[in-house]
Design a protein around this motif. Structure first.
Motif, PDB file in Angstrom:
ATOM      1  N   ALA A  92       0.809  -1.221   0.000  1.00 22.32           N
ATOM      2  CA  ALA A  92       0.000   0.000   0.000  1.00 22.32           C
ATOM      3  C   ALA A  92       0.843   1.273   0.000  1.00 22.32           C
ATOM      4  O   ALA A  92       0.330   2.357  -0.295  1.00 22.32           O
ATOM      5  N   ARG A  93       2.113   1.158   0.321  1.00 24.07           N
ATOM      6  CA  ARG A  93       2.973   2.341   0.382  1.00 24.07           C
ATOM      7  C   ARG A  93       3.681   2.634  -0.927  1.00 24.07           C
ATOM      8  O   ARG A  93       4.505   3.548  -0.976  1.00 24.07           O
ATOM      9  N   TYR A  94       3.375   1.874  -1.944  1.00 28.58           N
ATOM     10  CA  TYR A  94       3.954   2.114  -3.263  1.00 28.58           C
ATOM     11  C   TYR A  94       2.929   2.829  -4.129  1.00 28.58           C
ATOM     12  O   TYR A  94       1.755   2.472  -4.154  1.00 28.58           O
ATOM     13  N   ASP A  95       3.407   3.838  -4.860  1.00 29.77           N
ATOM     14  CA  ASP A  95       2.512   4.704  -5.615  1.00 29.77           C
ATOM     15  C   ASP A  95       2.406   4.324  -7.086  1.00 29.77           C
ATOM     16  O   ASP A  95       1.393   4.627  -7.731  1.00 29.77           O
ATOM     17  N   TYR A  96       3.434   3.724  -7.627  1.00 27.14           N
ATOM     18  CA  TYR A  96       3.470   3.402  -9.055  1.00 27.14           C
ATOM     19  C   TYR A  96       3.755   1.914  -9.226  1.00 27.14           C
ATOM     20  O   TYR A  96       4.592   1.352  -8.521  1.00 27.14           O
ATOM     21  N   TRP A  97       3.086   1.328 -10.227  1.00 24.57           N
ATOM     22  CA  TRP A  97       3.214  -0.109 -10.465  1.00 24.57           C
ATOM     23  C   TRP A  97       3.352  -0.395 -11.947  1.00 24.57           C
ATOM     24  O   TRP A  97       2.743   0.278 -12.791  1.00 24.57           O
ATOM     25  N   GLY A  98       4.129  -1.445 -12.248  1.00 22.92           N
ATOM     26  CA  GLY A  98       4.180  -1.937 -13.610  1.00 22.92           C
ATOM     27  C   GLY A  98       3.092  -2.972 -13.837  1.00 22.92           C
ATOM     28  O   GLY A  98       2.333  -3.305 -12.925  1.00 22.92           O
ATOM     29  N   GLN A  99       3.035  -3.475 -15.075  1.00 18.37           N
ATOM     30  CA  GLN A  99       2.019  -4.451 -15.448  1.00 18.37           C
ATOM     31  C   GLN A  99       2.419  -5.874 -15.098  1.00 18.37           C
ATOM     32  O   GLN A  99       1.565  -6.770 -15.098  1.00 18.37           O
ATOM     33  N   GLY A 100       3.675  -6.090 -14.814  1.00 22.07           N
ATOM     34  CA  GLY A 100       4.120  -7.416 -14.415  1.00 22.07           C
ATOM     35  C   GLY A 100       4.784  -8.197 -15.531  1.00 22.07           C
ATOM     36  O   GLY A 100       4.500  -7.980 -16.714  1.00 22.07           O
ATOM     37  N   THR A 101       5.663  -9.115 -15.155  1.00 19.36           N
ATOM     38  CA  THR A 101       6.308 -10.017 -16.102  1.00 19.36           C
ATOM     39  C   THR A 101       6.262 -11.424 -15.515  1.00 19.36           C
ATOM     40  O   THR A 101       6.507 -11.626 -14.327  1.00 19.36           O
ATOM     41  N   GLN A 102       5.905 -12.394 -16.347  1.00 19.50           N
ATOM     42  CA  GLN A 102       5.720 -13.764 -15.884  1.00 19.50           C
ATOM     43  C   GLN A 102       7.062 -14.485 -15.789  1.00 19.50           C
ATOM     44  O   GLN A 102       7.865 -14.483 -16.734  1.00 19.50           O
ATOM     45  N   VAL A 103       7.287 -15.116 -14.654  1.00 24.07           N
ATOM     46  CA  VAL A 103       8.444 -15.988 -14.455  1.00 24.07           C
ATOM     47  C   VAL A 103       7.907 -17.370 -14.113  1.00 24.07           C
ATOM     48  O   VAL A 103       7.142 -17.527 -13.155  1.00 24.07           O
ATOM     49  N   THR A 104       8.294 -18.356 -14.897  1.00 20.42           N
ATOM     50  CA  THR A 104       7.855 -19.730 -14.678  1.00 20.42           C
ATOM     51  C   THR A 104       9.078 -20.615 -14.506  1.00 20.42           C
ATOM     52  O   THR A 104       9.969 -20.613 -15.357  1.00 20.42           O
ATOM     53  N   VAL A 105       9.102 -21.356 -13.398  1.00 18.24           N
ATOM     54  CA  VAL A 105      10.227 -22.234 -13.102  1.00 18.24           C
ATOM     55  C   VAL A 105       9.725 -23.673 -13.122  1.00 18.24           C
ATOM     56  O   VAL A 105       8.863 -24.047 -12.318  1.00 18.24           O
ATOM     57  N   SER A 106      10.253 -24.467 -14.029  1.00 15.96           N
ATOM     58  CA  SER A 106       9.829 -25.861 -14.137  1.00 15.96           C
ATOM     59  C   SER A 106      10.753 -26.744 -13.299  1.00 15.96           C
ATOM     60  O   SER A 106      11.933 -26.450 -13.118  1.00 15.96           O
ATOM     61  N   SER A 107      10.195 -27.833 -12.819  1.00 16.28           N
ATOM     62  CA  SER A 107      10.968 -28.742 -11.948  1.00 16.28           C
ATOM     63  C   SER A 107      11.699 -29.797 -12.767  1.00 16.28           C
ATOM     64  O   SER A 107      11.483 -29.972 -13.941  1.00 16.28           O
TER      65      SER A 107
END
Length: 124
Positions: A109-124
């Motif tokens: 809640a203390r952050y004012d600006y956000w990006g759209q996100g980037t997907q990270v997928t780690v396979s086993s």
């Protein structure tokens, strides 16, 4: 208003390394601390790491401590998250965030600006 854009996500195997980046669309006057958060499938968004304006202070969540490293290059308007020894449980959408007020924070809640996100997928 500051626009943040993440990049560098992808599909990797357990044990691999990956670096994701966050770029501000302009010189972010008034941007102080920056942080990375993530949202895993079916879970709420959680804090990952944060860095102070000058880069001298960082704080990582217990789940990534010793494996992930946050950094920033203010001259390039960039922040980074170097992720080593990745695990399947690190699979998530990773979000970059920035504060306009002084000091690092673990609280979303203390952050004012956000990006759209980037997907990270780690396979086993």
């Amino acid at each position: 208003q500051v626009r943040l854009v993440e990049s560098g996500g992808g599909l990797v195997q357990a044990g691999d390394s990956l670096r994701i980046s966050c770029k501000a669309d302009r010189r972010p006057l008034g941007v102080d601390a920056m942080g990375w958060f993530r949202r895993a499938p079916g879970k709420e968004r959680e804090f990952v790491s944060t860095i102070s304006r000058g880069g001298s202070t960082t704080y990582d969540s217990d789940s990534v401590k010793g494996r992930f490293t946050i950094s920033r290059d203010n001259a390039k308007n960039m922040a980074y998250l170097q992720m080593n020894s990745l695990r399947p449980e690190d699979t998530a959408v990773y979000y970059c965030a920035a504060r306009s007020t002084l000091g690092i924070s673990l609280l979303e809640a203390r952050y004012d600006y956000w990006g759209q996100g980037t997907q990270v997928t780690v396979s086993s």
